[in-house]
Write a protein that holds these residues in place. Structure first.
Motif, short mmCIF file in Angstrom:
data_model
loop_
_atom_site.label_atom_id
_atom_site.label_comp_id
_atom_site.label_asym_id
_atom_site.label_seq_id
_atom_site.Cartn_x
_atom_site.Cartn_y
_atom_site.Cartn_z
N ALA A 148 10.75 2.17 -2.04
CA ALA A 148 9.77 3.12 -2.58
C ALA A 148 9.91 3.23 -4.09
CB ALA A 148 9.94 4.48 -1.93
N THR B 191 8.34 0.34 -5.84
CA THR B 191 6.89 0.48 -5.83
C THR B 191 6.45 1.47 -6.88
OG1 THR B 191 7.01 0.13 -3.47
CG2 THR B 191 4.92 0.92 -4.34
N GLU C 207 0.82 -1.21 0.00
CA GLU C 207 0.00 0.00 0.00
C GLU C 207 0.86 1.27 0.00
OE1 GLU C 207 -3.18 0.23 -0.16
OE2 GLU C 207 -3.70 2.20 0.69
N THR C 208 1.86 1.29 0.86
CA THR C 208 2.61 2.53 1.05
C THR C 208 3.96 2.54 0.36
OG1 THR C 208 3.61 1.60 3.02
CG2 THR C 208 1.62 2.89 3.34
N LEU D 258 6.46 1.35 1.69
CA LEU D 258 7.46 1.44 2.76
C LEU D 258 8.17 0.10 2.92
CD1 LEU D 258 5.46 3.46 5.44
CD2 LEU D 258 7.30 4.30 3.98
N GLY E 16 3.63 1.66 9.83
CA GLY E 16 4.86 2.42 9.64
C GLY E 16 5.91 2.15 10.69
#
Ligand SMILES: Nc1nc2c(ncn2[C@@H]2O[C@H](COP(=O)(O)OP(=O)(O)O)[C@@H](O)[C@H]2O)c(=O)[nH]1
Ligand SMILES: [Mg+2]
Lengths: 171, 587
Positions: free
Chosen positions: B188, B191, B165-166, B168, B266
Motif C-alpha cells: 500500500a 502505491t 487499483e487498490t 492491495l 480482495g
C-alpha cells in the motif's frame, strides 16, 4: 477465506481520523496533537464468522485543502469512513463537499459516517436536525469517541460487513 | 487619358454580359480566383464583425444573461480539454500558487513513508542482515557497497505483486531466510508513494512514471502494468538484467492471470498461483571471485577521521570539480572514500579499493581534470583486524580504546570516563560483542550522571501549544494590527524562533508554519478574502523578518469563517498552526 480491503479515512482537519485509527488499530488514544502531511497506512484484521478480513486503512494527513488534491488517494477504496467533529458544525459542511467529491471520483464503495468526539458533551453542537441532513442510511451513522472508544469497533465492524460479499457476511 | 482608362477597367461588367465575363474570368484565372474572391468577401465580414464584437457582446450582456449561459459550458469544456491535453502546463500555472504547500507535502510524505518502508523492509532481515550490517560497519562503509565486497553485484531479495487499483497485495515472496514483515503495508505504501508523485508532478508520458526509489540500502524497482504492478527490493545496483526481468515478469503475469487480475476482489488466495513466477525472479549475480589482496597498514589509515577534513571544504569552481571527483569515487563500485583534503588546487584523496574495481584513471571526472593537482592514495581492501574498530568506537563513545590479543580472541580495553548508561551500552553493543571476547574495564571510571535532563520534546510541544493559542487581532477593515496584539506578535515571533532552535534537540521536526488570516463577517466575501490574505501576509513577513525560515511559512487566506457567536473584533485575526512530525529515527 481471507479478504483484503482498502479503507479510506476522510474528513476535515482535526476531526479525529488519526485518533480513530489509533484507537481501532492500537486501542489507544493520545491527546498529543500530531499532524503531518501525507498518507499513513495501517492495517487491522476483522473477524466475520469463519472469515477474516484485513482492512488496509489509509489515513490522509494534513489540512483540508490537501484532501481534494489527492483523488488518487481514494482510488480502489471499498470503504470510506467519513468523520465529522460533533463539536464543529463546519466540519459537517466539509463532509458534504467530500461526499460529492467521493461520488464523482469512485464507484462501488460503501460509506459510514462518524460523528466523533461524542465524549465532549458540553461542546456538542450537532442537533438531530443537522445529523439527519446527510443523505446516508441511519444504520451507517455512528456517534463515536476515539477517546473513550465508544462505537469505534462497531463502526468499523459495520463497514466491514457492508463491503464484504453476502456469502461472507451471513453465515 | 490614363485616369479614365483605369476607371474603365475596374468597372464591373454590365449585367447582360455578366455570364460570359465570369466564364472568361475562370478560363483565364482558373477556380483559384473564385476561391480567393470568396475568401475576400468572408474576410470583409469577419473584419466587420470583429470591429463590433466587443460592443455587441457588451450590449447583449446588458439585455440578458443568455451569452453567459451559452458560453460557460463551452468555456468549461475547453478548459477541461486543455487541462487534459497539457496537464503539465496547467500544473506549471497552478504550481506557484499551491506550489510551496504541495512541495512540502510531497517531501514530507516521501520522507515519512520512505522511512517507515525502510523500517519494514529492514525488519524483515533476520540474523543474516545483522551479520552483513556488522561486517559492513567493520569496513566502515555503507551497507550497499558491502554487497560488492561480498562479491554480490546485485540480489533481488523481495518481490511484490500489487493490485494497481487498490494498492492491495496480491502475493509476494522473498529470498531464502529473509522473512518479509507486513508485505501488505509495503504494498500500500508503494502505491501511495507512486500515486503521490504521479499526482503532484504530472509526468509527460505514461512510461515515465516513477519506477525506482532508493530506500535505505535497497533499490526498489516498480513496473506497472494495466492491472498490477511488480516491485522488486534489490540489494546492490539496479543492473540491466533486473530491468529486463521485471518487465518480463510484469507482462508474464498479465498474460497468464489476466482474468484473475481483472476480477480481483480482495480475496487473498486469488493470485496465489502467480507466486512461482515471482520466485523465479529472485535472482542474484555473483562477481567473479578474486584472490584476497595483501593487507597494508590499515590501522593507520582508519585512525584518520573521515570527518576531520570537511571544514576545508568551501564552494568554488575548484571545489565543484573536486566534489565531482569525490562523488564519482563514492558512487563507483568497489571504492570507499576514507578522507579527502582540498588545499588551494591540491586535492588529496584517500580511498579503499577492491582489486576488481575499475581503475580510477578511467573516471570521467578524472580524465578531463584541469586545474587540480590530484593525489590519490589507493589502498587495496585488506582483511579485517580488530584494530580498525578502535577509532570508530572512540568516536562513538568519546573515550580511548585499546586491544590486546588473548588465546581465545581479542580483548577490548576501555580507558577514560563514561556514564553508567554508556558503559551498559558499550557492554551490550552487538558489534563489540561480536568482535571482542571481553571488555577490560580496569582503566574505566564511572562518570557522574547528569541529574538535570531537559525534555526537549515536551518543551517543543508546550511551545507549539502556546503558538496555537496566540491570536493576533486587527483593526476594522485594515491590515493594521490592533493595539492589544502588538505584544502578542513579538511573543509569537520569539516563540517560533525558539521552536526552530528546539527543533534541533527535540524528536520533532517542523514541516510547516501555516499563517491563517481571517476577516469579520462585514463586507463582501471577495473583500474579506483579500483582507484575510493581506493580514496573513503581513504576519508572515514579520515572522520572516524575525528570522523564521521563509520556506516553511505558508499563507492561508480563509476570508470570514467564524460562527456569529464570535465577536467581530475577534473574527478579525491571524492564527498560526505549526505542523510537525517525528524525526525519522537514525537507522
Ligand atoms: N475529546 C476527544 N478528542 C478527540 C477525539 N478524537 C480526536 N480528538 C482530538 O482531536 C484532535 C485532532 O485529532 P486527529 O486524530 O489528529 O484528527 P485528524 O486531523 O482528523 O487526523 C487531537 O487533539 C485529538 O486528541 C475524541 O473522540 N474525543
Ligand atoms: Mg490525521
Amino acid at each position: 477465506m481471507r479478504l483484503s480491503k482498502k479503507i479510506c479515512m476522510v474528513g476535515a482537519f482535526a476531526v479525529g481520523k488519526t485518533s480513530l485509527v489509533r484507537r481501532f488499530v492500537d486501542s489507544i488514544f493520545s491527546e498529543k496533537y500530531h499532524t503531518t502531511i501525507g498518507v499513513k497506512i495501517d492495517k487491522r484484521q476483522v473477524e466475520l464468522h469463519e472469515n477474516s478480513v484485513q482492512l488496509i486503512l489509509w489515513d490522509i494527513e494534513g489540512v483540508d485543502i490537501f484532501t481534494d488534491l489527492n483523488a488518487s488517494y481514494l482510488r480502489g477504496a471499498s470503504g470510506i469512513i467519513l468523520v465529522i467533529d460533533g463539536t464543529r458544525p463546519a466540519t459537517l459542511d466539509t463532509a458534504k463537499e467530500l461526499i460529492s467529491l467521493i461520488e464523482n471520483t469512485i464507484s462501488d464503495y460503501r460509506i459510514v459516517v462518524l460523528f466523533n468526539k461524542h465524549d465532549l458533551e458540553q461542546e456538542w453542537a450537532m442537533p438531530a436536525a443537522l445529523t439527519d441532513s446527510l443523505n446516508i442510511d441511519k444504520d451507517s451513522i455512528f456517534f463515536t469517541s476515539a477517546k473513550t472508544g465508544e462505537n469505534v469497533e462497531e463502526a468499523f465492524q459495520h463497514l466491514t460487513e457492508l463491503i464484504c460479499p453476502p456469502e461472507v457476511v451471513d453465515k | 487619358m490614363i485616369g479614365s482608362n483605369a476607371v474603365k477597367t475596374d468597372t464591373p461588367p454590365e449585367p447582360d454580359n455578366a455570364g460570359s465575363y465570369q466564364e472568361l474570368r475562370s478560363l483565364l484565372l482558373g477556380s483559384e480566383y473564385e476561391n480567393i474572391l470568396k475568401e475576400r468577401l468572408k474576410q470583409d465580414d469577419i473584419d466587420r464583425i470583429a470591429e463590433n464584437l466587443t460592443e455587441a457582446f457588451e450590449k447583449r450582456n446588458q439585455n440578458d444573461n443568455s451569452l453567459i449561459e451559452k458560453l460557460s459550458p463551452m468555456i468549461e469544456s475547453s478548459i477541461d480539454l486543455s487541462i487534459r491535453n497539457s496537464r503539465s502546463k496547467f500544473a506549471d500555472i497552478i504550481y506557484p500558487i499551491i506550489g510551496p504547500a504541495v512541495r512540502k507535502s510531497v517531501a514530507n510524505a516521501l520522507t515519512e513513508m520512505v522511512h517507515s518502508l525502510n523500517h519494514l523492509l529492514k525488519q524483515g532481515f533476520s540474523a543474516q542482515a545483522i551479520v552483513w550490517r556488522y561486517k559492513a560497519w567493520r569496513l566502515g562503509m555503507p551497507y550497499g557497497q558491502y554487497a560488492f565486497i561480498q562479491n554480490i553485484q546485485y540480489r533481488v531479495e523481495q518481490v511484490f505483486l500489487i493490485h494497481r487499483e487498490t494498492g492491495l497485495l496480491l502475493t509476494s515472496c522473498s529470498a531464502e531466510n529473509i522473512p518479509v514483515k507486513d508485505p501488505e503495508l509495503i504494498s500500500a505504501m508503494l502505491t501511495a508513494i507512486t500515486d503521490f508523485i504521479g499526482d503532484s508532478f504530472e509526468q509527460e508520458s505514461q512510461s515515465e512514471t516513477l519506477n525506482a526509489i532508493q530506500v535505505g540500502e535497497f533499490n526498489l524497482l516498480i513496473e506497472s502494468g494495466p492491472y498490477a504492478a511488480v516491485a522488486f527490493a534489490i540489494r546492490g545496483s539496479v543492473h540491466q538484467d533486473i530491468n529486463e526481468r521485471i518487465q518480463e515478469l510484469c507482462e508474464q503475469i498479465h498474460s497468464q492471470f489476466y482474468q484473475e487480475l481483472r476480477s480481483f476482489s480482495g480475496n487473498e488466495n486469488e493470485l496465489e498461483e502467480a507466486r512461482p513466477f515471482l520466485e523465479d525472479a529472485l535472482i542474484e549475480k555473483q562477481k567473479e571471485s578474486t584472490s584476497s589482496s595483501p593487507w597494508f597498514a590499515i590501522a593507520l589509515l582508519a585512525t584518520i577521521s573521515i570527518y576531520g577534513v570537511m571544514s576545508y571544504y568551501q564552494s568554488s569552481v575548484t571545489n565543484q570539480k573536486a566534489e565531482r571527483i569525490i562523488e564519482e569515487f563514492s558512487k563507483a563500485p568497489g571504492y570507499q572514500v576514507l578522507n579527502y583534503k582540498l588545499e588551494s588546487n591540491d586535492l588529496f584523496i584517500n580511498v579503499l579499493k577492491t582489486p576488481e574495481a575499475k581503475p580510477s584513471k578511467d573516471f570521467e571526472s578524472i580524465k578531463n581534470i584541469r586545474g587540480i593537482n590530484l593525489t590519490i592514495k589507493e589502498t587495496n581492501l585488506p582483511r579485517l583486524e580488530p584494530n580498525i574498530f578502535l577509532s570508530f568506537l572512540s568516536e562513538k563513545y568519546g573515550i580511548d580504546f585499546d586491544t590486546s590479543k588473548e588465546q581465545s580472541g581479542y580483548e577490548l580495553i576501555a580507558k577514560g570516563e563514561l556514564s553508567k548508561r554508556k558503559i551498559q551500552q558499550l557492554e551490550e553493543d552487538p558489534i563489540v560483542k561480536s568482535i571482542f571476547t571481553n571488555i577490560n574495564e580496569s582503566q574505566l571510571t564511572v562518570a557522574q550522571e547528569k541529574v538535570l535532563t531537559v525534555d526537549y520534546g515536551q518543551n517543543f510541544l508546550n511551545l507549539v501549544n502556546k503558538v496555537h493559542q496566540s491570536q493576533i487581532y486587527f483593526d476594522v477593515g485594515t491590515q493594521q494590527i490592533a493595539q492589544e496584539s502588538s505584544e502578542t506578535i513579538s511573543e509569537l515571533a520569539s516563540n517560533l524562533k525558539e521552536l526552530q532552535k528546539l527543533e534541533q534537540l527535540s524528536p520533532y521536526s517542523i514541516s510547516q508554519i501555516t499563517v491563517m488570516g481571517l476577516a469579520d463577517k462585514n463586507g463582501t466575501d471577495e473583500a474579506n478574502l483579500k483582507l484575510s490574505r493581506d493580514r496573513a501576509s503581513l504576519v508572515a513577513e514579520m515572522l520572516e523578518a524575525n528570522g523564521i525560515r521563509s520556506e516553511i511559512i505558508v499563507i492561508w487566506a480563509l476570508g470570514d469563517r467564524d460562527l456569529p457567536s464570535v465577536s467581530l473584533e475577534h473574527q478579525r485575526r491571524v492564527n498560526i498552526q505549526v505542523l510537525f512530525h517525528d524525526k525519522p529515527e537514525l537507522l
